[in-house]
Scaffold this active site. Structure first.
Site, PDB file in Angstrom:
ATOM      1  N   HIS A   1       0.868  -1.174   0.000  1.00  0.00           N
ATOM      2  CA  HIS A   1       0.000   0.000   0.000  1.00  0.00           C
ATOM      3  C   HIS A   1       0.912   1.233   0.000  1.00  0.00           C
ATOM      4  O   HIS A   1       2.024   1.177   0.524  1.00  0.00           O
ATOM      5  CB  HIS A   1      -0.835  -0.040   1.285  1.00  0.00           C
ATOM      6  CG  HIS A   1      -1.873   1.021   1.385  1.00  0.00           C
ATOM      7  ND1 HIS A   1      -1.597   2.289   1.851  1.00  0.00           N
ATOM      8  CD2 HIS A   1      -3.196   1.007   1.091  1.00  0.00           C
ATOM      9  CE1 HIS A   1      -2.712   3.003   1.847  1.00  0.00           C
ATOM     10  NE2 HIS A   1      -3.695   2.249   1.392  1.00  0.00           N
TER      11      HIS A   1
ATOM     12  N   ASP B   1       3.363  -4.243   8.133  1.00  0.00           N
ATOM     13  CA  ASP B   1       2.095  -3.539   7.991  1.00  0.00           C
ATOM     14  C   ASP B   1       0.986  -4.586   8.158  1.00  0.00           C
ATOM     15  O   ASP B   1       0.764  -5.416   7.268  1.00  0.00           O
ATOM     16  CB  ASP B   1       2.070  -2.896   6.598  1.00  0.00           C
ATOM     17  CG  ASP B   1       0.702  -2.341   6.225  1.00  0.00           C
ATOM     18  OD1 ASP B   1      -0.279  -2.601   6.940  1.00  0.00           O
ATOM     19  OD2 ASP B   1       0.618  -1.666   5.186  1.00  0.00           O
TER      20      ASP B   1
ATOM     21  N   GLN C   1      -4.167  -5.184   7.004  1.00  0.00           N
ATOM     22  CA  GLN C   1      -5.155  -6.108   6.428  1.00  0.00           C
ATOM     23  C   GLN C   1      -5.117  -7.489   7.068  1.00  0.00           C
ATOM     24  O   GLN C   1      -5.899  -8.358   6.690  1.00  0.00           O
ATOM     25  CB  GLN C   1      -4.936  -6.240   4.909  1.00  0.00           C
ATOM     26  CG  GLN C   1      -5.156  -4.950   4.134  1.00  0.00           C
ATOM     27  CD  GLN C   1      -6.614  -4.489   4.094  1.00  0.00           C
ATOM     28  OE1 GLN C   1      -7.532  -5.203   4.520  1.00  0.00           O
ATOM     29  NE2 GLN C   1      -6.842  -3.288   3.602  1.00  0.00           N
TER      30      GLN C   1
ATOM     31  N   LYS D   1     -10.223  -0.744  10.524  1.00  0.00           N
ATOM     32  CA  LYS D   1     -10.444  -1.931   9.675  1.00  0.00           C
ATOM     33  C   LYS D   1     -10.746  -3.145  10.549  1.00  0.00           C
ATOM     34  O   LYS D   1     -11.021  -4.227  10.056  1.00  0.00           O
ATOM     35  CB  LYS D   1      -9.198  -2.217   8.827  1.00  0.00           C
ATOM     36  CG  LYS D   1      -8.866  -1.128   7.817  1.00  0.00           C
ATOM     37  CD  LYS D   1      -7.747  -1.578   6.932  1.00  0.00           C
ATOM     38  CE  LYS D   1      -7.030  -0.455   6.229  1.00  0.00           C
ATOM     39  NZ  LYS D   1      -7.801   0.195   5.173  1.00  0.00           N
TER      40      LYS D   1
ATOM     41  N   CYS E   1      -4.692   2.380  -3.783  1.00  0.00           N
ATOM     42  CA  CYS E   1      -3.478   2.934  -3.149  1.00  0.00           C
ATOM     43  C   CYS E   1      -2.310   1.966  -3.296  1.00  0.00           C
ATOM     44  O   CYS E   1      -1.516   1.790  -2.358  1.00  0.00           O
ATOM     45  CB  CYS E   1      -3.711   3.277  -1.683  1.00  0.00           C
ATOM     46  SG  CYS E   1      -5.016   4.465  -1.435  1.00  0.00           S
TER      47      CYS E   1
HETATM   48  N1  C6P Z   1      -6.166   0.392   2.803  1.00  0.00           N
HETATM   49  C1  C6P Z   1      -7.963  -0.011   1.259  1.00  0.00           C
HETATM   50  O1  C6P Z   1      -9.064   0.230   0.774  1.00  0.00           O
HETATM   51  P1  C6P Z   1      -4.862   3.726   7.153  1.00  0.00           P
HETATM   52  O2  C6P Z   1      -5.500   4.540   6.070  1.00  0.00           O
HETATM   53  O3  C6P Z   1      -3.667   4.420   7.739  1.00  0.00           O
HETATM   54  O4  C6P Z   1      -5.816   3.239   8.176  1.00  0.00           O
HETATM   55  O5  C6P Z   1      -4.336   2.374   6.452  1.00  0.00           O
HETATM   56  C2  C6P Z   1      -3.461   2.443   5.376  1.00  0.00           C
HETATM   57  C3  C6P Z   1      -3.188   1.077   4.848  1.00  0.00           C
HETATM   58  C4  C6P Z   1      -1.949   0.514   5.052  1.00  0.00           C
HETATM   59  N2  C6P Z   1      -1.655  -0.715   4.632  1.00  0.00           N
HETATM   60  C5  C6P Z   1      -2.558  -1.478   4.001  1.00  0.00           C
HETATM   61  C6  C6P Z   1      -2.183  -2.866   3.579  1.00  0.00           C
HETATM   62  C7  C6P Z   1      -3.831  -0.978   3.755  1.00  0.00           C
HETATM   63  O6  C6P Z   1      -4.712  -1.738   3.123  1.00  0.00           O
HETATM   64  C8  C6P Z   1      -4.157   0.336   4.174  1.00  0.00           C
HETATM   65  C9  C6P Z   1      -5.492   0.933   3.893  1.00  0.00           C
HETATM   66  C10 C6P Z   1      -7.503   0.791   2.445  1.00  0.00           C
HETATM   67  O7  C6P Z   1      -7.247  -0.912   0.826  1.00  0.00           O
HETATM   68  C11 C6P Z   1      -7.670   2.246   2.234  1.00  0.00           C
HETATM   69  S1  C6P Z   1      -6.656   2.886   0.923  1.00  0.00           S
END
Ligand code: C6P
Length: 426
Positions: A121, A198, A201, A224, A366
């Protein structure tokens, strides 16, 4: 697992859109919230609201207790050695930015290698890109194979003695691939590199046991994981956190401040500058209670049955015209289903599904380097979660059949339904 009972805990699922019941299949973007989390936030503001670690009065002490007990709850969720290893942040993005900034202040120097992967991401790419300019790191990307798994031989090729950080996602938000973190971490540690994971997910779907993963720093987002927005977690090994400088400065993270010097608090306080999201932390603790109350095995088998149904319906309705990306073997992935329907732009798929009350995400998710690697401009993604039913997966495919019929009949002059104009391409 009683999905009907679970659904009753999520009030938003009662909503309708365009006269149809909401079919929410975008949980990888953000999950819906159970009533216990919504009530926890309300309870905080109704009964407990005061700033933390500042007041000597009883209300502030109660607020501090709620905040610190949320930290203990997260530590238990992650199998952390101590609550002090848990830093509250806004989310995964802030955690990785804080890590990269902190490491750029003394740990990383010009020419040091940072290895990430092509499936990341943007929040695990852009902060490291920023370190290419200063201090001048050498950023490298591990490639994937045709099944959407990391090429471990590519990782071995890139992993040299100059590698200082290996930073990667536990689960891909596009491919669903579950990466072999332990193996990657062991090899990184052999060359003395730090491992950043990270877990945005993975935390919603599987235990994130930081001891078993063998990582040094792990980040996830509350929103999430059934929790509120604006709260997330950065976990770090105690001895590492003790050595890292803070990325942000301000109130609460200091021991003392003078005109010519500043001393920082011990972790985790040193990494929590300013007033934190206290209500969010309180809500996150209830979210983790809910998730662990369901049980990982039950959750996993439910999600797998939804993924299986999706594959069967995809195969029966479209055959090779609908391609689902990521590992073919369900045991190597989570149920994040990104797909391409032959001849229809993903934004058109998503906007026509919306007319059926079905919420899916379309775009680059993203993850532009991954889109480039896959050779696609965008994908449509359905990401089911614990509250989704087999009937909803069926609704998705019934909707996709309609979308397909609409576009196969469409001539260049035909327009989509008036209330759902065709989305412009990315
Ligand atoms: N992915 C998706 O629709 P935040 O925004 O900081 O809570 O998470 C960012 C982020 C980081 N790593 C991974 C693997 C992610 O999937 C995400 C967020 C969402 O896939 C929003 S773009």
């Amino acid at each position: 697992m009683d999905v009907r009972a679970i659904r009753r805990d999520f009030p938003i699922l009662e909503r309708t859109f365009h006269g149809k019941p909401l079919v929410y299949l975008d949980s990888a973007a953000t999950s819906q919230k159970p009533r216990s989390v919504i009530e926890a936030e309300q309870d905080f503001y109704t009964r407990l609201n005061a700033n933390v670690h500042r007041g000597v009065y009883a209300l502030s002490e109660e607020a501090t207790d709620a905040y610190e007990s949320a930290r203990t709850r997260v530590a238990r969720f992650l199998h952390a050695s101590a609550p002090e290893e848990v830093v509250f942040v806004r989310g995964t993005t802030e955690a990785i930015n804080d890590i990269s900034l902190s490491l750029s202040r003394g740990f990383l120097s010009r020419g040091d290698r940072v290895i990430t992967t092509v499936m990341e991401h943007h929040s695990n790419i852009v902060p490291w890109h920023q370190l290419r300019e200063h201090p001048g790191i050498d950023l490298q990307f591990v490639d994937i194979d045709e099944d959407g798994r990391l090429k471990m031989d590519d990782y071995d090729r890139l992993l040299t003695r100059s590698t200082k950080v290996v930073t990667l996602t536990h689960v891909s938000n596009v491919l669903g691939t579950v990466n072999p973190i332990r193996e990657i971490a062991d090899r990184a540690h052999d060359v003395g590199a730090l491992v950043v994971v990270d877990a945005a997910q993975s935390a919603p779907h599987r235990p994130v046991d930081v001891q078993a993963l063998g990582a040094d720093l792990v980040a996830f987002s509350g929103h999430k994981t059934l929790g509120p927005t604006g709260i997330g977690v950065l976990w770090g090994r105690a001895e590492l956190l003790a050595k890292l400088p803070p990325a942000q400065g301000g109130g609460e993270m200091i021991r003392e401040v003078h005109q010519t010097s500043v001393g920082y608090r011990e972790p985790p306080g040193r990494f929590e500058a300013g007033t934190p999201n206290i209500a969010g932390a309180h809500g996150l603790a209830r979210a983790l209670d809910y998730l662990e109350g369901v049980g990982w095995d039950e959750l996993r088998s439910h999600e797998r049955s939804l993924a299986r149904r999706a594959r069967e319906r995809a195969e029966a309705a479209f055959g090779p015209r609908l391609k689902i990306f990521g590992p073919a073997d369900d045991s190597a992935r989570e149920a994040v289903l990104s797909f391409q329907l032959d001849g229809v732009h993903p934004h058109d798929v998503a906007s026509l599904l919306d007319a059926e009350g079905i919420a899916v995400r379309s775009g680059h998710h993203c993850a532009q380097p991954l889109m480039e690697r896959l050779g696609v401009p965008a994908l449509t993604r359905a990401s089911p979660y614990l509250y989704n039913t087999v009937e909803e997966v069926d609704a998705l495919f019934d909707g996709l059949i309609k979308v397909d019929r609409f576009f196969s009949k469409a001539t260049p002059s035909s327009a989509p339904p008036a209330d759902h104009p065709r989305a412009s391409p990315v």
